[in-house]
Design an enzyme around this catalytic site. Structure first.
Site, PDB file in Angstrom:
ATOM      1  N   GLY A 260       8.954  54.709 -44.409  1.00 54.48           N
ATOM      2  CA  GLY A 260       8.408  56.241 -44.601  1.00 54.48           C
ATOM      3  C   GLY A 260       8.870  57.165 -45.644  1.00 54.48           C
ATOM      4  O   GLY A 260       8.283  57.606 -46.458  1.00 54.48           O
TER       5      GLY A 260
ATOM      6  N   ASN B 271       9.317  66.177 -36.905  1.00 55.58           N
ATOM      7  CA  ASN B 271      10.295  65.159 -36.125  1.00 55.58           C
ATOM      8  C   ASN B 271      11.252  65.909 -35.511  1.00 55.58           C
ATOM      9  O   ASN B 271      12.082  65.159 -34.606  1.00 55.58           O
ATOM     10  CB  ASN B 271      10.907  64.189 -37.176  1.00 55.58           C
ATOM     11  CG  ASN B 271      11.247  64.870 -38.347  1.00 55.58           C
ATOM     12  OD1 ASN B 271      10.902  65.503 -39.140  1.00 55.58           O
ATOM     13  ND2 ASN B 271      12.763  64.824 -38.790  1.00 55.58           N
TER      14      ASN B 271
ATOM     15  N   GLN C 250       5.614  60.280 -37.456  1.00 59.11           N
ATOM     16  CA  GLN C 250       5.961  60.475 -36.101  1.00 59.11           C
ATOM     17  C   GLN C 250       4.454  60.770 -35.305  1.00 59.11           C
ATOM     18  O   GLN C 250       4.658  60.590 -34.235  1.00 59.11           O
ATOM     19  CB  GLN C 250       6.810  62.062 -36.083  1.00 59.11           C
ATOM     20  CG  GLN C 250       8.247  62.178 -36.404  1.00 59.11           C
ATOM     21  CD  GLN C 250       9.197  61.249 -35.601  1.00 59.11           C
ATOM     22  OE1 GLN C 250       8.706  61.085 -34.502  1.00 59.11           O
ATOM     23  NE2 GLN C 250      10.227  60.919 -35.987  1.00 59.11           N
TER      24      GLN C 250
ATOM     25  N   SER D 141       5.504  54.468 -40.898  1.00 64.10           N
ATOM     26  CA  SER D 141       6.775  53.697 -40.819  1.00 64.10           C
ATOM     27  C   SER D 141       6.955  52.691 -39.497  1.00 64.10           C
ATOM     28  O   SER D 141       5.987  53.316 -38.632  1.00 64.10           O
ATOM     29  CB  SER D 141       7.945  54.844 -40.815  1.00 64.10           C
ATOM     30  OG  SER D 141       9.146  53.937 -40.533  1.00 64.10           O
TER      31      SER D 141
ATOM     32  N   HIS E 279       9.489  51.555 -37.738  1.00 64.85           N
ATOM     33  CA  HIS E 279      10.750  51.719 -36.722  1.00 64.85           C
ATOM     34  C   HIS E 279      10.533  52.873 -35.853  1.00 64.85           C
ATOM     35  O   HIS E 279      11.513  53.060 -34.967  1.00 64.85           O
ATOM     36  CB  HIS E 279      11.868  51.382 -37.526  1.00 64.85           C
ATOM     37  CG  HIS E 279      12.488  52.877 -38.074  1.00 64.85           C
ATOM     38  ND1 HIS E 279      13.411  53.638 -37.682  1.00 64.85           N
ATOM     39  CD2 HIS E 279      11.987  53.210 -39.424  1.00 64.85           C
ATOM     40  CE1 HIS E 279      13.631  54.417 -38.364  1.00 64.85           C
ATOM     41  NE2 HIS E 279      13.028  54.495 -39.491  1.00 64.85           N
TER      42      HIS E 279
ATOM     43  N   CYS F 238      26.027  67.788 -38.803  1.00 63.50           N
ATOM     44  CA  CYS F 238      27.460  68.325 -39.447  1.00 63.50           C
ATOM     45  C   CYS F 238      27.607  67.545 -40.781  1.00 63.50           C
ATOM     46  O   CYS F 238      27.710  66.218 -40.689  1.00 63.50           O
ATOM     47  CB  CYS F 238      28.396  67.644 -38.313  1.00 63.50           C
ATOM     48  SG  CYS F 238      29.750  68.160 -38.531  1.00 63.50           S
TER      49      CYS F 238
HETATM   50  C1  LIG Z   1      11.793  58.651 -39.756  1.00 62.47           C
HETATM   51  C2  LIG Z   1      10.954  59.696 -40.624  1.00 62.47           C
HETATM   52  C3  LIG Z   1      10.736  59.334 -42.063  1.00 62.47           C
HETATM   53  C4  LIG Z   1      11.302  58.410 -42.575  1.00 62.47           C
HETATM   54  O1  LIG Z   1      10.959  57.100 -42.622  1.00 62.47           O
HETATM   55  P1  LIG Z   1      11.978  55.650 -42.861  1.00 62.47           P
HETATM   56  O2  LIG Z   1      10.936  54.503 -42.467  1.00 62.47           O
HETATM   57  O3  LIG Z   1      12.978  55.862 -41.840  1.00 62.47           O
HETATM   58  O4  LIG Z   1      12.271  55.801 -44.130  1.00 62.47           O
HETATM   59  C5  LIG Z   1      10.134  60.120 -42.555  1.00 62.47           C
HETATM   60  N1  LIG Z   1       9.045  61.434 -42.150  1.00 62.47           N
HETATM   61  C6  LIG Z   1       9.401  61.314 -40.722  1.00 62.47           C
HETATM   62  C7  LIG Z   1       8.623  62.705 -40.234  1.00 62.47           C
HETATM   63  C8  LIG Z   1      10.241  60.760 -40.028  1.00 62.47           C
HETATM   64  O5  LIG Z   1      10.333  61.090 -38.793  1.00 62.47           O
END
Ligand SMILES: *Cc1c(COP(=O)(O)O)cnc(C)c1O
Length: 391
Positions: A73, A153, A181, A201, A203, A327
């Site tokens: 992402g 997110n 998300q 994305s 994962h 943090c």
């Molecule tokens: C996790 C996330 C990303 C980043 O995606 P990656 O594959 O971890 O680089 C971008 N946008 C949102 C809203 C996300 O939750």
């Protein structure tokens, strides 16, 4: 005694599901050809890659030729913003986004500002919805792109994408959305919703890390991302991560297939969790939109305590969650999302994000509620804020 482990940080990442893993495994050691090679080994890998592309396209109702695989992402967001900004300089230098975007959008926008582009960061209301009035106010002939995320997110708020897309297109402006998300939680049809570009994305949807995609509607003017190879139609050179693409393809197919069953399950779980902690723990507040939201994510402010301390105590009890505040170098930096919603900084500091997954059980949720009750009390008993606030 072994500590019980409960993972409630599915908005940070998810495990790879067995269905996905099963499809990925052969790509590592059996169908290992270079998808660009002309021989049979290459063609076999190439066929898997194209099947994955078709699956991603189908999940969002795009054409396979409009899907470009990326490393995730973050890369997709970087590419969308820089690629469009640089390719459309002749038209203008203005980009409109929101204050609550993921860092991969916000930091890219800051970078573009340092290169002379003008960026407007739209404010949001207390539920996290982008101000349409401000969007209309800032949109002008110099605007080349609007980038607003589909679902947030940190607090789970889902934006009114169709309204924003309509406004963008009335002015001939490109509309991009970060749907990392949102996918698997809300149905996304890029044609019906009139979306020009969309980031994905793997994962966050039970697929692999390091695998993502950018949908680029045919005809959109965008610079190539990586030079030095004709992979991904010359736009993103480099030997393709076929296993990653295959994993993303399968993961998104499942996410869309199971959208209603998973959403219903997650919503029931979230509502149960919220109603229980509301009954059991005083002085809490639920952040984000109460209805227009992701089903399995909830951000809670526990007044009078620090989120970081609660996170650590939950961790000692085997529970994985995340805080609204990050943090950094010993100072508590407030979440930019909670800040944008106007949340009192003191409440923002005591915020925790709980994100449920498709395998989370009621028994696990009950355990978390039980631990929360005890640990919140423990922290409040020693908190100077409690002494100050309560009579
Ligand atoms: C996790 C996330 C990303 C980043 O995606 P990656 O594959 O971890 O680089 C971008 N946008 C949102 C809203 C996300 O939750």
């Amino acid at each position: 005694m072994a500590i019980r482990k409960v993972y409630l940080d599915n908005a940070a990442t998810t495990y790879v599901s067995n269905e996905v893993l099963t499809e990925m495994l052969p790509v590592f050691n059996t169908v290992y050809g270079n998808s660009s090679s002309l021989h049979g080994f290459g063609r076999e890998a190439g066929a898997l890659l194209e099947k994955a592309r078709e699956r991603v396209a189908k999940a969002i109702n795009a054409d396979p030729s409009e899907i470009y695989f990326t490393s995730g992402g973050t890369e997709a967001n970087n590419w969308a913003l820089k690629g469009v900004a640089n390719a459309n300089k002749a038209k203008g230098n203005k980009i409109i986004t929101s204050q609550i975007e993921h860092h991969s959008v916000l930091e890219t926008c800051k970078h573009l500002e340092s290169k002379g582009f003008k960026v407007v960061y739209l404010p949001v209301d207390e539920t996290g919805l982008v101000s349409i009035a401000d969007l209309l106010h800032h949109l002008d002939d110099k605007t080349v792109m609007i980038s607003v995320m589909a679902a947030n997110n940190e607090i789970g708020t889902i934006q009114n994408l169709q309204t924003i897309a309509k406004i963008a297109h009335e002015k001939g402006v490109i509309f991009h959305t970060d749907a990392v998300q949102a996918i698997g939680a809300i149905s996304i049809d890029v044609k019906q919703m009139d979306i020009d570009m969309l980031s994905l994305s793997g994962h966050k949807i039970y697929g692999p890390k390091g695998a993502g995609a950018l949908y680029i509607k045919k005809g959109i003017k965008i610079d190539n991302l990586i030079i030095g190879g004709n992979q991904e139609r010359g736009k993103r050179g480099g030997t393709v991560n076929v296993a990653g693409a295959v994993g993303l393809g399968k993961a998104i197919e499942i996410a869309v297939r199971d959208i209603s069953i998973n959403s219903k399950k997650l919503k029931t779980m979230r509502e149960y969790f919220v109603s229980e902690i509301t009954k059991e723990i005083s002085d809490i507040q639920i952040n984000g939109h109460l209805i227009q939201r992701l089903p399995g994510l909830v951000n809670v402010s526990f007044h009078f305590i620090e989120g970081e301390s609660l996170l650590l105590l939950l961790d000692l009890n085997g529970i994985g969650v995340s805080t609204g505040s990050a943090c950094s170098s010993g100072t508590l930096e407030q979440s930019h999302v909670l800040k944008a919603t106007g949340l009192d900084p003191e409440f923002a500091q005591g915020s925790i994000r709980f994100s449920f997954g498709k395998s989370t059980t009621k028994d696990e949720v009950d355990y978390v509620i039980d631990v929360l009750k005890k640990q919140v009390k423990k922290l409040r008993d020693i908190s100077p804020l409690t002494a100050k606030k309560s009579k």
